[in-house]
Design a protein around this motif. Structure first.
Motif, PDB file in Angstrom:
ATOM      1  N   ASP A 143       0.705  -0.978  -0.165  1.00  0.00           N
ATOM      2  CA  ASP A 143      -0.045   0.003   0.055  1.00  0.00           C
ATOM      3  C   ASP A 143       1.429   1.074   0.020  1.00  0.00           C
ATOM      4  O   ASP A 143       0.703   1.893   1.198  1.00  0.00           O
ATOM      5  CB  ASP A 143      -1.068   0.197   1.213  1.00  0.00           C
ATOM      6  CG  ASP A 143      -1.889   1.164   1.366  1.00  0.00           C
ATOM      7  OD1 ASP A 143      -1.493   1.799   0.032  1.00  0.00           O
ATOM      8  OD2 ASP A 143      -2.402   1.129   2.016  1.00  0.00           O
ATOM      9  N   LYS A 195      -3.137  -2.914  -2.919  1.00  0.00           N
ATOM     10  CA  LYS A 195      -3.689  -1.751  -2.506  1.00  0.00           C
ATOM     11  C   LYS A 195      -5.173  -0.992  -3.825  1.00  0.00           C
ATOM     12  O   LYS A 195      -5.802  -1.204  -3.625  1.00  0.00           O
ATOM     13  CB  LYS A 195      -3.738  -0.389  -1.394  1.00  0.00           C
ATOM     14  CG  LYS A 195      -4.355   0.231  -1.048  1.00  0.00           C
ATOM     15  CD  LYS A 195      -5.408  -0.667   0.159  1.00  0.00           C
ATOM     16  CE  LYS A 195      -7.111  -0.049   0.723  1.00  0.00           C
ATOM     17  NZ  LYS A 195      -5.791   0.803   2.569  1.00  0.00           N
ATOM     18  N   MET A 201      -7.196  -4.471  -5.115  1.00  0.00           N
ATOM     19  CA  MET A 201      -7.902  -4.977  -4.526  1.00  0.00           C
ATOM     20  C   MET A 201      -8.816  -4.148  -4.228  1.00  0.00           C
ATOM     21  O   MET A 201      -7.675  -3.582  -2.964  1.00  0.00           O
ATOM     22  CB  MET A 201      -7.138  -5.704  -4.149  1.00  0.00           C
ATOM     23  CG  MET A 201      -6.053  -8.206  -3.984  1.00  0.00           C
ATOM     24  SD  MET A 201      -5.844  -7.983  -2.906  1.00  0.00           S
ATOM     25  CE  MET A 201      -7.230  -9.486  -2.760  1.00  0.00           C
ATOM     26  N   GLN A 202     -10.415  -4.123  -3.398  1.00  0.00           N
ATOM     27  CA  GLN A 202     -10.804  -3.940  -2.721  1.00  0.00           C
ATOM     28  C   GLN A 202     -10.110  -3.850  -1.511  1.00  0.00           C
ATOM     29  O   GLN A 202     -10.579  -3.101   0.144  1.00  0.00           O
ATOM     30  CB  GLN A 202     -11.844  -3.412  -3.117  1.00  0.00           C
ATOM     31  CG  GLN A 202     -12.413  -2.983  -4.355  1.00  0.00           C
ATOM     32  CD  GLN A 202     -13.984  -3.006  -4.520  1.00  0.00           C
ATOM     33  OE1 GLN A 202     -14.747  -3.693  -3.717  1.00  0.00           O
ATOM     34  NE2 GLN A 202     -15.160  -2.233  -5.277  1.00  0.00           N
ATOM     35  N   ASN A 203     -10.662  -5.029  -1.132  1.00  0.00           N
ATOM     36  CA  ASN A 203     -10.278  -5.780   0.390  1.00  0.00           C
ATOM     37  C   ASN A 203      -8.931  -6.843  -0.161  1.00  0.00           C
ATOM     38  O   ASN A 203      -9.228  -7.880   0.269  1.00  0.00           O
ATOM     39  CB  ASN A 203     -11.251  -5.892   1.190  1.00  0.00           C
ATOM     40  CG  ASN A 203     -12.425  -4.892   1.191  1.00  0.00           C
ATOM     41  OD1 ASN A 203     -11.972  -4.268   2.166  1.00  0.00           O
ATOM     42  ND2 ASN A 203     -13.888  -5.290   0.723  1.00  0.00           N
ATOM     43  N   PRO A 204      -7.607  -5.563   0.425  1.00  0.00           N
ATOM     44  CA  PRO A 204      -6.670  -7.128   0.855  1.00  0.00           C
ATOM     45  C   PRO A 204      -6.224  -7.536   1.595  1.00  0.00           C
ATOM     46  O   PRO A 204      -6.519  -6.988   2.557  1.00  0.00           O
ATOM     47  CB  PRO A 204      -5.115  -6.071   0.142  1.00  0.00           C
ATOM     48  CG  PRO A 204      -5.977  -4.179   0.163  1.00  0.00           C
ATOM     49  CD  PRO A 204      -7.391  -4.630   0.313  1.00  0.00           C
TER      50      PRO A 204
END
Length: 260
Positions: free
Chosen positions: A153, A168, A171-174
Motif C-alpha cells: 500500500d 491496494k 484489490m478493494q479488500n487486500p
C-alpha cells in the motif's frame, strides 16, 4: 517449532508468524533495519533456515547494486537464508521464487500477475515485487539469501524510476499484510524444497503460463553487438532463449536485453 528473536529493535507486527510458518525456522523481526539480506548474510553459518522480516528498510537492495525503494509499513520486506549443498545448481532459483509469489497472489484471487525474467513480478506492465538472490560458499554448503520486496500500500507520492503498482490499487479488500507475508514465506519454503528434490524442471510448465517476455521483441546485446530478436521462453537451466534470425541465443543476464 519457529521462534522469534527480537534483537535490539522494536517488535514489528509479525509476532503471529510463529503460529503460521509451517517449517522449522529461525525468524528475526525488526521495526527498521538497513537491509534484510545484509542482516542474514552477517549471521554465523547455520543449516537452519532463517528469515528476517521488517517494516522498514533504510538501505534496501535491488539487482546490480540498485536501491530497492519502499515505504515504512507499506511493503512486505523479507529475506530467507536457505542452505543448499555446494554442488547443487542454483540455476533458475529466482524463477522458482517468483512462482512462489504468483502462488500466493492466486490464493487471494489475484490471477493477472506475470513474471518478467529473471526476477520481477508485474501486473499490467507495472512492478509489484522484486527478488534479489545472493549466495556464499561455505565448505560443503552454499548459504543462499533470498530477498523479496512486495508493494502492499504505497502512498501516491512514492517516487520510483520504473512504473509500479501495489496490492491496494488492485484489490478493494487486500488480505492483512501479516497473513500475506506468512503464506508467502510458506510457499517460498515449500518451493525451495521442491527445487532441491526436482530442480527447475518441476516448475517449467508453471513458468510458461506466466512468462511475461515470451514472444516479445527485444534488443539483445550479445558479444558486444546489438541484435533484434524474439523471446522464446527459457531453457532447462533457466536461461532466456532469444531467437535472432535462425539462431537461438542463451541469455544469462537481464542487462543483455531491452524490450522494444
Amino acid at each position: 517449532m519457529a521462534f522469534i528473536d527480537v534483537a535490539d529493535y522494536h517488535m514489528a507486527n509479525y509476532s503471529h508468524l510463529v503460529d503460521q510458518i509451517s517449517a522449522s525456522v529461525e525468524c528475526f523481526v525488526f521495526d527498521s533495519i538497513a537491509s534484510t539480506n545484509d542482516y542474514l548474510s552477517t549471521l554465523e553459518f547455520s543449516k537452519t533456515t532463517q528469515i528476517c522480516i521488517t517494516k522498514e528498510q533504510t538501505q534496501g537492495k535491488g539487482q546490480y547494486d540498485r536501491t530497492w525503494l519502499s515505504q515504512k509499513d507499506n511493503s512486505i520486506l523479507l529475506s530467507v537464508r536457505h542452505v543448499f549443498a555446494a554442488d547443487f545448481s542454483l540455476n533458475g532459483l529466482s524463477l522458482v521464487i517468483g512462482l512462489s509469489i504468483i502462488d500466493t497472489l492466486e490464493a487471494f484471487g489475484i490471477n493477472q500477475a506475470k513474471l518478467k525474467w529473471p526476477n520481477d513480478v508485474l501486473i499490467n506492465d507495472q512492478k509489484l515485487a522484486g527478488i534479489l538472490i545472493e549466495n556464499i560458499l561455505q565448505g560443503r554448503y552454499q548459504s543462499v539469501v533470498i530477498g523479496l520486496g512486495l508493494n502492499y500500500d504505497l502512498r501516491q507520492n512514492f517516487e520510483c524510476h520504473s512504473p509500479w503498482v501495489d496490492l491496494k490499487s488492485i484489490m478493494q479488500n487486500p488480505p492483512a499484510i501479516e497473513d500475506l507475508a506468512a503464506l508467502l514465506i510458506n510457499n517460498l519454503l515449500k518451493n525451495c524444497q521442491l527445487f532441491e528434490l526436482h530442480g527447475l524442471s518441476h516448475f517449467l510448465q508453471s513458468w510458461q503460463q506466466v512468462d511475461y517476455l515470451k514472444n516479445r521483441q527485444v534488443e539483445l546485446d550479445f558479444n558486444n553487438q546489438l541484435f533484434v530478436g524474439i523471446v522464446k521462453g527459457i531453457n532447462a537451466q533457466g536461461m532466456l532463449m532469444v531467437a535472432v534470425n535462425d539462431q537461438l541465443i542463451e541469455v544469462c543476464s537481464s542487462k543483455q536485453i531491452r524490450l522494444i
